[in-house]
Write a protein that holds these residues in place. Sequence first.
Motif, PDB file in Angstrom:
ATOM      1  N   TRP A  17       0.813  -1.276   0.134  1.00 26.84           N
ATOM      2  CA  TRP A  17       0.469  -0.142  -0.511  1.00 26.84           C
ATOM      3  C   TRP A  17       1.005   1.040   0.138  1.00 26.84           C
ATOM      4  O   TRP A  17       0.411   2.149  -0.519  1.00 26.84           O
ATOM      5  CB  TRP A  17      -1.140  -0.285   1.383  1.00 26.84           C
ATOM      6  CG  TRP A  17      -1.901   1.113   1.600  1.00 26.84           C
ATOM      7  CD1 TRP A  17      -3.124   1.597   0.556  1.00 26.84           C
ATOM      8  CD2 TRP A  17      -1.779   1.891   1.867  1.00 26.84           C
ATOM      9  NE1 TRP A  17      -3.558   2.439   1.200  1.00 26.84           N
ATOM     10  CE2 TRP A  17      -2.381   2.951   1.986  1.00 26.84           C
ATOM     11  CE3 TRP A  17      -0.914   2.464   2.859  1.00 26.84           C
ATOM     12  CZ2 TRP A  17      -2.550   4.732   2.579  1.00 26.84           C
ATOM     13  CZ3 TRP A  17      -0.542   3.851   3.714  1.00 26.84           C
ATOM     14  CH2 TRP A  17      -1.424   4.460   3.751  1.00 26.84           C
ATOM     15  N   TRP A  47       1.348   3.833  -3.114  1.00 23.59           N
ATOM     16  CA  TRP A  47       0.625   5.536  -2.990  1.00 23.59           C
ATOM     17  C   TRP A  47       2.317   5.842  -3.429  1.00 23.59           C
ATOM     18  O   TRP A  47       1.868   7.480  -4.439  1.00 23.59           O
ATOM     19  CB  TRP A  47       0.563   5.966  -1.834  1.00 23.59           C
ATOM     20  CG  TRP A  47      -1.228   5.597  -1.693  1.00 23.59           C
ATOM     21  CD1 TRP A  47      -1.630   5.195  -1.047  1.00 23.59           C
ATOM     22  CD2 TRP A  47      -1.188   6.695  -2.115  1.00 23.59           C
ATOM     23  NE1 TRP A  47      -2.881   5.734  -0.896  1.00 23.59           N
ATOM     24  CE2 TRP A  47      -2.900   6.685  -1.609  1.00 23.59           C
ATOM     25  CE3 TRP A  47      -1.463   7.795  -2.657  1.00 23.59           C
ATOM     26  CZ2 TRP A  47      -4.211   7.532  -1.855  1.00 23.59           C
ATOM     27  CZ3 TRP A  47      -2.694   8.557  -2.965  1.00 23.59           C
ATOM     28  CH2 TRP A  47      -3.953   7.995  -2.734  1.00 23.59           C
ATOM     29  N   VAL A  83      -2.189  10.628   4.505  1.00 23.22           N
ATOM     30  CA  VAL A  83      -2.820   9.782   3.930  1.00 23.22           C
ATOM     31  C   VAL A  83      -2.995   8.847   5.009  1.00 23.22           C
ATOM     32  O   VAL A  83      -2.295   7.613   5.196  1.00 23.22           O
ATOM     33  CB  VAL A  83      -2.535   9.751   2.386  1.00 23.22           C
ATOM     34  CG1 VAL A  83      -3.683   8.320   1.966  1.00 23.22           C
ATOM     35  CG2 VAL A  83      -2.852  10.371   1.867  1.00 23.22           C
ATOM     36  N   ASP A 111      -4.291   4.514   5.842  1.00 23.75           N
ATOM     37  CA  ASP A 111      -5.245   3.301   5.395  1.00 23.75           C
ATOM     38  C   ASP A 111      -5.997   2.938   6.014  1.00 23.75           C
ATOM     39  O   ASP A 111      -6.079   2.537   7.651  1.00 23.75           O
ATOM     40  CB  ASP A 111      -3.897   2.326   5.417  1.00 23.75           C
ATOM     41  CG  ASP A 111      -4.429   0.987   4.461  1.00 23.75           C
ATOM     42  OD1 ASP A 111      -6.052   0.928   4.433  1.00 23.75           O
ATOM     43  OD2 ASP A 111      -3.481  -0.053   4.600  1.00 23.75           O
ATOM     44  N   SER A 130     -13.256   0.791   7.580  1.00 21.92           N
ATOM     45  CA  SER A 130     -14.230   1.513   7.108  1.00 21.92           C
ATOM     46  C   SER A 130     -15.555   1.598   7.357  1.00 21.92           C
ATOM     47  O   SER A 130     -16.401   3.082   6.340  1.00 21.92           O
ATOM     48  CB  SER A 130     -13.746   0.676   5.593  1.00 21.92           C
ATOM     49  OG  SER A 130     -14.620   1.601   4.264  1.00 21.92           O
ATOM     50  N   TYR A 139      -6.397  12.256   4.719  1.00 21.92           N
ATOM     51  CA  TYR A 139      -7.229  11.904   3.756  1.00 21.92           C
ATOM     52  C   TYR A 139      -7.549  10.618   4.227  1.00 21.92           C
ATOM     53  O   TYR A 139      -5.903   9.589   4.629  1.00 21.92           O
ATOM     54  CB  TYR A 139      -6.449  11.910   2.718  1.00 21.92           C
ATOM     55  CG  TYR A 139      -6.573  13.316   1.809  1.00 21.92           C
ATOM     56  CD1 TYR A 139      -7.569  13.780   1.407  1.00 21.92           C
ATOM     57  CD2 TYR A 139      -5.636  14.131   2.612  1.00 21.92           C
ATOM     58  CE1 TYR A 139      -8.106  14.902   1.084  1.00 21.92           C
ATOM     59  CE2 TYR A 139      -6.172  15.200   1.324  1.00 21.92           C
ATOM     60  CZ  TYR A 139      -6.884  15.557   1.118  1.00 21.92           C
ATOM     61  OH  TYR A 139      -6.699  16.723   0.376  1.00 21.92           O
ATOM     62  N   ASP A 166      -7.266   6.226   3.578  1.00 24.64           N
ATOM     63  CA  ASP A 166      -7.790   6.041   1.943  1.00 24.64           C
ATOM     64  C   ASP A 166      -8.931   4.517   2.057  1.00 24.64           C
ATOM     65  O   ASP A 166      -8.379   3.343   3.720  1.00 24.64           O
ATOM     66  CB  ASP A 166      -6.672   5.469   1.563  1.00 24.64           C
ATOM     67  CG  ASP A 166      -6.643   4.716   0.409  1.00 24.64           C
ATOM     68  OD1 ASP A 166      -7.747   4.676  -0.372  1.00 24.64           O
ATOM     69  OD2 ASP A 166      -5.469   3.871  -0.361  1.00 24.64           O
ATOM     70  N   PRO A 190     -12.963   4.811  -6.539  1.00 23.95           N
ATOM     71  CA  PRO A 190     -12.462   5.179  -5.018  1.00 23.95           C
ATOM     72  C   PRO A 190     -13.084   5.893  -4.028  1.00 23.95           C
ATOM     73  O   PRO A 190     -13.760   6.582  -4.237  1.00 23.95           O
ATOM     74  CB  PRO A 190     -10.894   5.549  -5.867  1.00 23.95           C
ATOM     75  CG  PRO A 190     -10.974   6.129  -7.347  1.00 23.95           C
ATOM     76  CD  PRO A 190     -12.005   5.645  -7.297  1.00 23.95           C
ATOM     77  N   PHE A 217     -12.482   7.966  -1.191  1.00 19.33           N
ATOM     78  CA  PHE A 217     -10.868   9.116  -0.291  1.00 19.33           C
ATOM     79  C   PHE A 217     -11.967   9.818   0.241  1.00 19.33           C
ATOM     80  O   PHE A 217     -12.846  10.630   0.237  1.00 19.33           O
ATOM     81  CB  PHE A 217     -10.294   9.252  -1.064  1.00 19.33           C
ATOM     82  CG  PHE A 217      -8.678   9.713  -0.985  1.00 19.33           C
ATOM     83  CD1 PHE A 217      -8.413   8.836  -0.673  1.00 19.33           C
ATOM     84  CD2 PHE A 217      -8.498  10.566  -1.718  1.00 19.33           C
ATOM     85  CE1 PHE A 217      -7.141   9.248   0.029  1.00 19.33           C
ATOM     86  CE2 PHE A 217      -7.155  10.760  -1.022  1.00 19.33           C
ATOM     87  CZ  PHE A 217      -6.473  10.319  -0.633  1.00 19.33           C
ATOM     88  N   ARG A 251     -11.709  13.535   2.761  1.00 19.80           N
ATOM     89  CA  ARG A 251     -10.911  14.214   3.702  1.00 19.80           C
ATOM     90  C   ARG A 251     -11.202  15.189   4.560  1.00 19.80           C
ATOM     91  O   ARG A 251     -12.649  15.401   4.729  1.00 19.80           O
ATOM     92  CB  ARG A 251     -10.382  15.708   2.409  1.00 19.80           C
ATOM     93  CG  ARG A 251      -9.677  16.925   3.133  1.00 19.80           C
ATOM     94  CD  ARG A 251      -9.542  17.992   2.360  1.00 19.80           C
ATOM     95  NE  ARG A 251      -7.966  19.261   2.988  1.00 19.80           N
ATOM     96  CZ  ARG A 251      -8.598  19.703   3.583  1.00 19.80           C
ATOM     97  NH1 ARG A 251      -9.781  19.751   4.065  1.00 19.80           N
ATOM     98  NH2 ARG A 251      -7.644  20.811   3.970  1.00 19.80           N
ATOM     99  N   ARG A 284      -9.209  10.420  -5.748  1.00 19.45           N
ATOM    100  CA  ARG A 284      -7.937   9.960  -5.962  1.00 19.45           C
ATOM    101  C   ARG A 284      -7.473  10.890  -6.432  1.00 19.45           C
ATOM    102  O   ARG A 284      -6.197  11.659  -6.183  1.00 19.45           O
ATOM    103  CB  ARG A 284      -7.879   8.538  -5.630  1.00 19.45           C
ATOM    104  CG  ARG A 284      -6.118   8.351  -5.748  1.00 19.45           C
ATOM    105  CD  ARG A 284      -6.068   7.018  -5.810  1.00 19.45           C
ATOM    106  NE  ARG A 284      -5.094   6.325  -6.488  1.00 19.45           N
ATOM    107  CZ  ARG A 284      -4.574   4.843  -5.277  1.00 19.45           C
ATOM    108  NH1 ARG A 284      -4.965   4.851  -4.352  1.00 19.45           N
ATOM    109  NH2 ARG A 284      -3.010   5.438  -5.326  1.00 19.45           N
TER     110      ARG A 284
END
Length: 277
Positions: free
Chosen positions: A74, A78, A136, A138, A146, A187, A189, A199, A201, A203, A220
């Motif tokens: 990952w 990036w 950023v 994960d 998530s 951010y 991800d 994607p 994503f 902020r 992204r």
Amino acid sequence: MATILAVDQISIRILTMKFADIQGQRREAQPGLSGTCPSCGAAVVAKCGDLRVWHWAHRGIRVCDPWWEPETEWHRNWKNEFPADWQEVVHFAQSGEKHVADVKTQSGMVIEFQHSFLKAEERMARETFYRKMVWVVDGRRRKRDSAQLLKCIGPCVWGNPPFILHVTNHEECALFRDWNSSSVPVYFDLGVRQEDGAPVFWRRDPISRNGRVYLTPVSRDSFLKVHREGLDAEKIFSEGVSVIVEKLRRAAQVPQPFPPTGFLQYRARKRSFRQRL
């Protein structure tokens, strides 16, 4: 980009990296190569196994940059979105302290990619050191992160930038608890949406207003575009959030008219009937 070992009950991180110096050139790890560390100048050796991404590591145990963490695929994916000479840049402070930034753009923006858990003290130290930076993170490291984040997102508020979503119950999300006090944009991800392959994503604005944390969905591609081109989008983004939140606050303070009573409703209907005659 660092592996933690315990030696005499002391935790030491062995620095691993994508690039090493070989005769004045930055080279990626290849089997059989050896070089020197761009940060400390010590000897490094190429590690090219089957289980981890190919990388460079110091010979023996050496404390080089305590802020680096084990580099995952990952991380590497990036970093590869940016030019090679922007990756793993040694950043110096006026005090002489130095650390290796994951990415440092031509405009001086540092982008740090964070997979593992980060203690608040180290996060604050990095933000103080780099100053002009974004994280950023994960958002799939823990299985529930998530889903928790998406569940915590509150109602949509429209404005310019296109739309902002505010989080009303951020204490129920572990990601927000970990990053809620960050002083720079973060951010999250979340990978790729299953339904349409887009994607995911998000902020997180660094400023909490009225106890609310504000999130904005960002593509992204747009994130990469503004930072590749050196646009000052982070400042503009936060200013836009402030403007919209202030407009909402003022609108909420405007007194609303009381609905007409039954007698007033009767008079209004009667007046409307006469006007039609």
